[in-house]
Design an enzyme around this catalytic site. Structure first.
Site, mmCIF file in Angstrom:
data_model
loop_
_atom_site.group_PDB
_atom_site.id
_atom_site.type_symbol
_atom_site.label_atom_id
_atom_site.label_comp_id
_atom_site.label_asym_id
_atom_site.label_seq_id
_atom_site.Cartn_x
_atom_site.Cartn_y
_atom_site.Cartn_z
ATOM 1 N N TYR A 197 0.829 -1.207 0.000
ATOM 2 C CA TYR A 197 0.000 0.000 0.000
ATOM 3 C C TYR A 197 0.867 1.261 0.000
ATOM 4 C CZ TYR A 197 -3.796 3.175 1.298
ATOM 5 O OH TYR A 197 -4.719 4.198 1.320
ATOM 6 N N ASP A 198 1.819 1.322 0.949
ATOM 7 C CA ASP A 198 2.658 2.520 1.083
ATOM 8 C C ASP A 198 3.459 2.787 -0.187
ATOM 9 O OD1 ASP A 198 1.723 1.979 3.589
ATOM 10 O OD2 ASP A 198 3.664 1.867 4.574
ATOM 11 N N LYS A 201 1.322 3.456 -3.437
ATOM 12 C CA LYS A 201 0.853 4.838 -3.588
ATOM 13 C C LYS A 201 1.998 5.777 -3.964
ATOM 14 C CE LYS A 201 -3.613 4.711 -2.601
ATOM 15 N NZ LYS A 201 -4.648 5.131 -3.576
ATOM 16 N N VAL A 239 -9.153 2.013 13.074
ATOM 17 C CA VAL A 239 -9.382 2.150 14.505
ATOM 18 C C VAL A 239 -10.752 2.728 14.860
ATOM 19 C CG1 VAL A 239 -8.193 4.390 14.637
ATOM 20 C CG2 VAL A 239 -8.298 2.916 16.647
ATOM 21 N N THR A 260 -0.019 5.250 22.888
ATOM 22 C CA THR A 260 0.378 6.665 22.769
ATOM 23 C C THR A 260 0.580 7.080 21.322
ATOM 24 O OG1 THR A 260 2.680 5.989 23.093
ATOM 25 C CG2 THR A 260 1.468 6.731 25.044
ATOM 26 N N THR A 262 -0.336 8.297 17.679
ATOM 27 C CA THR A 262 -1.360 9.291 17.379
ATOM 28 C C THR A 262 -1.871 9.181 15.944
ATOM 29 O OG1 THR A 262 0.186 11.010 16.608
ATOM 30 C CG2 THR A 262 -0.283 10.916 18.981
ATOM 31 N N PRO A 324 2.818 3.254 12.219
ATOM 32 C CA PRO A 324 3.405 4.571 12.473
ATOM 33 C C PRO A 324 3.103 5.073 13.883
ATOM 34 C CG PRO A 324 2.262 4.537 10.362
ATOM 35 C CD PRO A 324 1.906 3.266 11.064
#
Length: 367
Positions: A197-198, A201, A239, A260, A262, A324
């Site tokens: 995917y990464d 693209k 998520v 944690t 984000t 990430p």
């Protein structure tokens, strides 16, 4: 006879010199090519007596963002919309209200195969965006990104259409720069489980700019960040949809360790408005389209718990590879060049998505 011989020598010397010059130019890396503009759209576009509708192709238009984009485009009575989708992650249900409409056409089609249609604009959204779906068939995912984009660029070149690619914040990988501006080249694992995917693209963006430079194709590139809203696939691994589905089923909200990390969440109507502004504007991009409001996964879980089901617990689970740690768009360009910024806050958007999920899951609200 002597005159003919002398003429022959002159021609030989001329063509010999031209051949030598061409060889020298070639060896110096100079290519004698004449750049011509792309073909214009249908001649009807310039007719004095007949003003046709704008014909727009949306690949992946039966999907989550694609179907909301179709809704917005169809509001304009001067638009005819063609959707091409293979229904791998999309659904006809998302387009039910437009099926049979005289300005709408739905085609079952896989973009890895050529598509012959006459259009003025192409919104190229086709590609699974959820980790569960793109990891299911990574080879197909990268073929969709590369061959699918090549096919759509070939179509744009043939008919003179402007084409917009929905790229992704995933091109930044696990970023070492925060927030991420468009000038950041990214930190991507080229052989990881998310690479289909990464990197797919990233190649798609390369192809867009190569066609733009080589063939004069009008391109637009949007790097879209996490988007949420009605019609997301339930349990698709992303998520927000995971948390809402779990809360409605009275299941623990599973936060991947350490909690944690984000993300920034953009409501789908804001996203669609950004894509249309980019398509209609004069800037190629890439331009970040997303909400700069940043939340940790723990904060998101606590917000979903508070708004939807205060009784559920929050449970920590193992993280997935190459996840990430931070993700937040720098939307300075979108503000300055497009006059766009998101309007809907997370706490206002989540209840709208909850309502849609309750309807599809058959879960009524407890009084």
């Amino acid at each position: 006879m002597g005159l003919i011989f002398q003429l022959g020598e002159t021609l030989f010397a001329f063509f010999g010199l031209r051949s030598e010059q061409m060889a020298n130019n070639s060896s110096n890396g100079e290519h004698q090519t004449t750049k011509k503009p792309p073909p214009t759209p249908s001649p009807l576009r310039f007719s004095k007596f007949f003003q046709p509708n704008m014909r727009i192709l949306v690949t992946g238009g039966a999907g989550f963002i694609g179907s909301h984009l179709v809704d917005k485009l169809m509001e304009n009575e001067k638009n005819e919309v063609i959707v091409a989708d293979n229904y791998f992650t999309g659904s006809k249900d998302n387009l039910q209200k437009w099926i049979g409409h005289p300005r709408f056409e739905l085609i079952r089609h896989d973009v890895t195969e050529p598509l012959l249609v006459e259009v003025d604009q192409i919104y190229h959204l086709a590609c699974p965006a959820s980790p569960i779906f793109y990891k299911y068939n990574p080879v197909k995912t990268i073929k969709t990104n590369v061959i699918g984009t090549l096919n759509m660029l070939g179509l744009a070149k043939r008919v003179g259409a402007r084409i917009l690619l929905t790229s992704t914040s995933e091109v930044y990988g696990d970023p070492l720069v925060h927030p991420q501006p468009e000038s950041y080249w990214g930190n991507v694992n080229p052989i990881g489980v998310r690479s289909c995917y990464d990197e797919g693209k990233r190649v798609a963006e390369t192809l867009m700019f190569d066609y733009h430079r080589q063939h004069g194709i009008e391109i637009r590139i949007a790097r879209i960040f996490n988007t949420y809203g009605p019609r997301m696939n339930i349990d698709d691994g992303r998520v927000v949809s995971n948390f809402i589905a779990q809360a409605l089923r009275d299941e623990p909200l599973t936060v991947q360790h350490p909690g944690t990390q984000t993300r920034s969440f953009c409501y789908v109507s804001d996203m669609v408005n950004g894509l249309i502004k980019l398509m209609e504007g004069e800037h190629t991009g890439p331009i970040n389209i997303g909400n700069p409001g940043e939340f940790t996964m723990i904060e998101l879980a606590e917000t979903v718990k508070e708004l939807i089901n205060p009784k559920v617990e929050i449970k920590m689970v193992e993280n997935t590879p190459d996840d990430p740690r931070q993700r937040k768009p720098d939307i300075t360009k979108a503000k300055e060049l497009l006059g766009w910024e998101p309007k809907i806050k997370l706490r206002d958007g989540l209840p709208l998505m909850e309502e849609d999920f309750r309807l599809r899951l058959g879960v009524s609200k407890k009084i």
